[in-house]
Each structure stands twice: as C-alpha cells, then as structure tokens.
Design an enzyme around this catalytic site. Sequence first.
Site, PDB file in Angstrom:
ATOM      1  CG  HIS A 138      -4.586  -1.358  -2.439  1.00 14.03           C
ATOM      2  ND1 HIS A 138      -5.335  -0.217  -1.865  1.00 14.03           N
ATOM      3  CD2 HIS A 138      -3.736  -2.053  -1.422  1.00 14.03           C
ATOM      4  CE1 HIS A 138      -4.685  -0.369  -0.572  1.00 14.03           C
ATOM      5  NE2 HIS A 138      -3.820  -1.131  -0.248  1.00 14.03           N
ATOM      6  CB  SER A 187      -0.964  -0.060   1.199  1.00 16.75           C
ATOM      7  OG  SER A 187      -1.996   0.906   1.034  1.00 16.75           O
TER       8      SER A 187
END
Length: 246
Positions: A148, A125
């Site tokens: 993501h 992330s």
Amino acid sequence: MDKEPSKQDDQNQPQGDQANNSSLVQKIQQLGQSNVPQAPDSNIHVLSIIGQVEGHVQLPAQNKTTKYEHMLPQLIAVEQNPKIEGLIILLNTVGGDVEAGLALSEMIASISKPTVSIVLGGGHSIGVPIAVSADYSFIAPTATMTIHPIRLNGLVIGVPQTFEYMDKMQDRVIDFVVHHSDIEEEKFKELMFAKGNLTRDIGTNVIGTDAVEYGLIDGVGGVSQAMLKLNEMIGDNQGPEEQVIQ
C-alpha cells in the site's frame, strides 16, 4: 585438618548465579531469545523481525516490536564474524517505521555473505522491502504481504512540500523493491494503488503463490527449503577448494 569453606565463598556463589540470571534476562528482553547460537554450534545466524518495526519513536509497551537499533549491530556482527557464513531472516511483521525498515533493508542487501528471507505469517508494508532485500526470498503458502502507499501519522502540515516529501519517500520504497526483486515497476505500482481490495485503504493483499507469480518473492517454501538454499549458496560462495566433505 581440612579447611572448611568460608562464609565469604558461600556468599560469592549466589552472587555469581544472580549475575548469570540477570545477564540471561537482559538477553531475553533485548533479543527476544534465551540463547544466541554461537559460532561452534552453527555457521548460520538467524535474525527475526517480528511485530512492528520500531523507529525513532518508542511504541507503547503492549505493542510487540522489533527495535531497529538492536538489529543493526547484529548485522554488523554477522558481517564481521568469519565463522558465520550465512544469514536467515524470519519475517512476521505488520510493517512500521519506513526509514527504519529501509535502513534494515539496505543493511541486509549490502551484506557480503549469502542471505535468505522467509515470510511466515505476514510481511506487510515496509516488511516487503525487508523480505526482498535478501539474496533469495521464500514465502509460506498461507503468508500474506500487504502492498500500500506510504502513510503519515500525527501532525501533517497541509502544504505542497508535505506531498512532495511523501512522494519521494514512496519512490525510495518502490525503487528498492523493484531493484531487489523480479517484479515490474508498473505491476508493483498497480498493486500499490489498487482500489477495492482493502477495507480501509488502497492497495493489495498478496498471498503466497501470488507473490511468487508477480516476481516479488523468489519461491514458496519454509524452513527446510530456506536451509537447503542457504547451504547451497554458502557452498557456491566458498568455491570447490574451500568446501569440506563431511
């Protein structure tokens, strides 16, 4: 006659020991390590980003976190201390607060001294921009990086402005990663919005060599490779006149 030690001296000794112990415990709690390498010991400072990057909201006690308010002063100290010539960033993080992660990334990227990052277990992330913010990045062969889209927790107001805010924040992350690595913007977006790779989300889980293949990370390696690279960069940074033959 020899003077006997006074009771007051005996009482002061334990107090001094208690103060030292208290200082040591405080250092362990704040920095997660029992001793901080001083300048005479090493010209390289190690910064570890472990667990979840904690932002403006304090996470529960059972969460292992890296508090960004502890990291920022350390980065300023690294920049100011003339005896520290290089910085290694160790990453094993699940991600965390986006703005706190970007603040760390921008700080590392703006340091004038050579920096090298190592992604160990994972750099997921918001750990991705932190990893690429260094001058040179390594990833362990078995380490992973999850790419993501931005997500929000808590109350979300269902208006177009919320989507626009998230879209702009996402663009900030994409721009940073693209400008500090060799990955193409289209490829990074393709990995970010891929379907079917993650069970409960869209995105991609990138492993060691794949991260290097995509241009996200510079090389596969661990501690020894990172130390060799950093020392090489320190030597180049000093120039031939300043290098000392050992």
